[in-house]
Motif scaffolding. Structure first.
Motif, PDB file in Angstrom:
ATOM      1  N   PHE A 120      -5.883   0.422  -7.181  1.00 22.24           N
ATOM      2  CA  PHE A 120      -7.006   0.327  -8.112  1.00 22.24           C
ATOM      3  C   PHE A 120      -6.795   1.308  -9.258  1.00 22.24           C
ATOM      4  CE2 PHE A 120     -11.355   1.751  -9.386  1.00 22.24           C
ATOM      5  CZ  PHE A 120     -11.718   0.570 -10.025  1.00 22.24           C
ATOM      6  N   LYS A 121      -6.761   0.780 -10.478  1.00 19.90           N
ATOM      7  CA  LYS A 121      -6.638   1.611 -11.674  1.00 19.90           C
ATOM      8  C   LYS A 121      -8.002   1.716 -12.333  1.00 19.90           C
ATOM      9  CE  LYS A 121      -1.785   0.508 -12.530  1.00 19.90           C
ATOM     10  NZ  LYS A 121      -0.795  -0.019 -13.509  1.00 19.90           N
ATOM     11  N   GLU A 122      -8.612   2.881 -12.143  1.00 21.97           N
ATOM     12  CA  GLU A 122      -9.984   3.061 -12.616  1.00 21.97           C
ATOM     13  C   GLU A 122     -10.076   2.995 -14.132  1.00 21.97           C
ATOM     14  OE1 GLU A 122     -13.555   6.388 -12.342  1.00 21.97           O
ATOM     15  OE2 GLU A 122     -11.949   6.389 -10.853  1.00 21.97           O
ATOM     16  N   ASP A 123      -9.045   3.510 -14.830  1.00 19.79           N
ATOM     17  CA  ASP A 123      -9.105   3.523 -16.292  1.00 19.79           C
ATOM     18  C   ASP A 123      -9.012   2.126 -16.893  1.00 19.79           C
ATOM     19  OD1 ASP A 123      -6.504   3.279 -15.390  1.00 19.79           O
ATOM     20  OD2 ASP A 123      -5.629   4.266 -17.139  1.00 19.79           O
ATOM     21  N   GLU A 124      -8.550   1.141 -16.094  1.00 25.49           N
ATOM     22  CA  GLU A 124      -8.445  -0.239 -16.570  1.00 25.49           C
ATOM     23  C   GLU A 124      -9.411  -1.176 -15.841  1.00 25.49           C
ATOM     24  OE1 GLU A 124      -4.433  -1.559 -16.212  1.00 25.49           O
ATOM     25  OE2 GLU A 124      -3.586   0.166 -17.271  1.00 25.49           O
ATOM     26  N   SER A 125     -10.169  -0.634 -14.907  1.00 26.96           N
ATOM     27  CA  SER A 125     -11.038  -1.458 -14.040  1.00 26.96           C
ATOM     28  C   SER A 125     -10.239  -2.616 -13.442  1.00 26.96           C
ATOM     29  CB  SER A 125     -12.237  -1.999 -14.830  1.00 26.96           C
ATOM     30  OG  SER A 125     -13.063  -0.953 -15.259  1.00 26.96           O
ATOM     31  N   ALA A 126      -9.044  -2.295 -12.921  1.00 27.60           N
ATOM     32  CA  ALA A 126      -8.117  -3.321 -12.432  1.00 27.60           C
ATOM     33  C   ALA A 126      -7.779  -3.086 -10.961  1.00 27.60           C
ATOM     34  CB  ALA A 126      -6.845  -3.310 -13.268  1.00 27.60           C
ATOM     35  N   LEU A 127      -7.927  -4.128 -10.160  1.00 24.48           N
ATOM     36  CA  LEU A 127      -7.594  -4.079  -8.743  1.00 24.48           C
ATOM     37  C   LEU A 127      -6.429  -5.013  -8.465  1.00 24.48           C
ATOM     38  CD1 LEU A 127      -8.330  -3.167  -5.817  1.00 24.48           C
ATOM     39  CD2 LEU A 127      -9.803  -5.186  -5.702  1.00 24.48           C
ATOM     40  N   LYS A 128      -5.384  -4.491  -7.800  1.00 23.74           N
ATOM     41  CA  LYS A 128      -4.218  -5.298  -7.437  1.00 23.74           C
ATOM     42  C   LYS A 128      -4.049  -5.257  -5.924  1.00 23.74           C
ATOM     43  CE  LYS A 128      -1.571  -4.676 -11.720  1.00 23.74           C
ATOM     44  NZ  LYS A 128      -0.283  -4.255 -12.319  1.00 23.74           N
ATOM     45  N   LEU A 129      -3.913  -6.445  -5.328  1.00 27.38           N
ATOM     46  CA  LEU A 129      -3.762  -6.560  -3.880  1.00 27.38           C
ATOM     47  C   LEU A 129      -2.499  -7.338  -3.551  1.00 27.38           C
ATOM     48  CD1 LEU A 129      -7.421  -7.656  -3.013  1.00 27.38           C
ATOM     49  CD2 LEU A 129      -6.501  -5.330  -2.964  1.00 27.38           C
ATOM     50  N   LYS A 130      -1.776  -6.875  -2.531  1.00 24.85           N
ATOM     51  CA  LYS A 130      -0.615  -7.599  -2.029  1.00 24.85           C
ATOM     52  C   LYS A 130      -0.654  -7.621  -0.507  1.00 24.85           C
ATOM     53  CE  LYS A 130       3.044  -7.417  -5.519  1.00 24.85           C
ATOM     54  NZ  LYS A 130       4.457  -7.063  -5.776  1.00 24.85           N
ATOM     55  N   PHE A 185      -3.987 -10.707  -7.155  1.00 23.42           N
ATOM     56  CA  PHE A 185      -3.527 -10.585  -5.778  1.00 23.42           C
ATOM     57  C   PHE A 185      -2.403 -11.569  -5.490  1.00 23.42           C
ATOM     58  CE2 PHE A 185      -7.099 -13.511  -5.648  1.00 23.42           C
ATOM     59  CZ  PHE A 185      -6.664 -14.538  -4.832  1.00 23.42           C
ATOM     60  N   ASP A 186      -1.557 -11.167  -4.549  1.00 21.63           N
ATOM     61  CA  ASP A 186      -0.392 -11.951  -4.136  1.00 21.63           C
ATOM     62  C   ASP A 186      -0.352 -11.897  -2.612  1.00 21.63           C
ATOM     63  OD1 ASP A 186       2.017 -13.193  -3.769  1.00 21.63           O
ATOM     64  OD2 ASP A 186       3.203 -11.794  -4.951  1.00 21.63           O
ATOM     65  N   VAL A 187      -0.657 -13.022  -1.949  1.00 19.10           N
ATOM     66  CA  VAL A 187      -0.795 -12.983  -0.489  1.00 19.10           C
ATOM     67  C   VAL A 187      -0.054 -14.140   0.172  1.00 19.10           C
ATOM     68  CG1 VAL A 187      -3.025 -11.805  -0.587  1.00 19.10           C
ATOM     69  CG2 VAL A 187      -2.969 -14.305  -0.532  1.00 19.10           C
ATOM     70  N   ASP A 188       0.424 -13.880   1.382  1.00 21.04           N
ATOM     71  CA  ASP A 188       1.011 -14.889   2.272  1.00 21.04           C
ATOM     72  C   ASP A 188       0.159 -14.960   3.536  1.00 21.04           C
ATOM     73  OD1 ASP A 188       3.156 -15.070   0.506  1.00 21.04           O
ATOM     74  OD2 ASP A 188       4.448 -13.756   1.691  1.00 21.04           O
ATOM     75  N   TRP A 189       0.047 -16.164   4.103  1.00 17.61           N
ATOM     76  CA  TRP A 189      -0.515 -16.338   5.443  1.00 17.61           C
ATOM     77  C   TRP A 189      -1.819 -15.544   5.613  1.00 17.61           C
ATOM     78  CZ3 TRP A 189       0.968 -20.091   8.514  1.00 17.61           C
ATOM     79  CH2 TRP A 189       0.642 -20.072   9.867  1.00 17.61           C
TER      80      TRP A 189
END
Length: 319
Positions: free
Chosen positions: A168-178, A133-137
């Motif tokens: 969310f990429k189910e085939d990689e079990s990967a969650l990306k948040l911005k 994840f990549d977040v501001d404030w």
């Protein structure tokens, strides 16, 4: 307030000189006092945008950096005068642009805070689950429970202020948040809120980049393979995993970090950096410069904490 800070500075410099027999020139003392006073004065920019506040902040930083010899050469009198003039010109210019609104996009619509609850199932056989994840404030909490879903995300975000994305990429079990502040908007909003619950006793890899945020990681009930976090001007609390040995790499700038160490988890801490406030009470420093917890030899699990930090506050608490 400024007079109080100046008094503390003068007293602190005298104490350092006597106790540690440091030789500090009169010019450096004056430069530090003026520089820090200007920085404190310039901090009022967060209450009201004014050119003199921005100029004071810039020029104060220049003086402090020069006092600590962070420039290739020591600044002379006339270059300092020119830098002062330049700082205030830049300050008034920025204040004029920010207050005019001509170069900034301002939405006429008012958007309510958008509240979402999203769930992501664990239908993949991959052992390693990935979170980035990549977040501001943002106020960002991460913890685990016995839920059926792999990830459950609750968020409260003002779409007029933030640009957010969840993938969310189910085939990689990967969650990306911005969740990034829009550059075109100069409103000072309430922090966004994100609460991520993850499934207990799974193996995870975490990568994150945070800025001006409040972060809380409770990793006690997961198998943490490794975590990498880069932070600027944030407050971070981390509770390491109790299930496995783990590696946590932190790159911090102007950040407050508190590591809450469970009693049955041992710690090996390596730290590099300048101008930091450290509270490592209860830790022992080894010959190689690293620190270990008192329970290191008897601990069930070990967390290897590698910290690179500048102008940050670092602390370890046993819980």
């Amino acid at each position: 307030m400024i007079s109080g800070i100046i008094s503390i500075l003068i007293g602190g410099i005298i104490l350092l000189g006597i106790v540690f027999k440091l030789t500090i020139s009169f010019n450096v003392i004056i430069e530090l006092i003026i520089g820090i006073s200007l920085i404190v004065s310039g901090m009022r920019i967060f209450k009201k945008i004014k050119g003199e506040y921005i100029g004071s902040l810039l020029f104060g930083l220049i003086l402090v950096m020069d006092a600590f010899k962070l420039f290739p050469e020591k600044l002379k009198f006339w270059p300092i005068v020119l830098l002062m003039i330049a700082s205030y010109f830049i300050g008034y210019g920025l204040a004029n642009i920010l207050s005019s609104g001509k170069f900034l996009f301002k939405s006429k619509k008012h958007h309510e805070i958008e509240k979402n609850i999203m769930e992501f199932s664990d239908n993949n056989t991959n052992e390693l689950k990935k979170i980035s994840f990549d977040v501001d404030w943002t106020k960002f909490n991460l913890n685990s429970n016995n839920q059926e879903q792999l990830f459950k995300l609750k968020s409260e975000i003002n779409k007029d202020i933030f640009r957010s994305n969840m993938d969310f990429k189910e085939d990689e079990s990967a969650l990306k948040l911005k969740n990034k502040l829009k550059v075109s908007n100069i409103k000072i909003p309430e922090k966004a809120f994100m609460n991520l619950k993850i499934k207990k006793q799974k193996e995870y890899e975490i990568k994150s980049n945070v800025s001006v945020s409040e972060i809380f990681f409770d990793l006690r009930d997961i198998y943490l393979k490794n975590m990498k976090l880069k932070s600027t001007a944030s407050k971070i609390i981390i509770i390491p995993s109790e299930f496995t040995d783990s590696i946590i790499d932190l790159d911090l700038e102007i950040t407050s970090l508190t590591v809450k160490l469970p009693k049955k988890v041992g710690l090996v801490l390596n730290h590099i950096g300048e101008l930091n406030l450290k509270n490592f009470e209860g830790l022992f420093q080894r010959d190689d410069g690293s620190y270990i917890s008192s329970n290191y030899s008897d601990a069930n699990q070990i967390v290897y904490l590698n910290i690179s930090s500048e102008m940050s506050r670092l602390g370890v608490q046993i819980i």
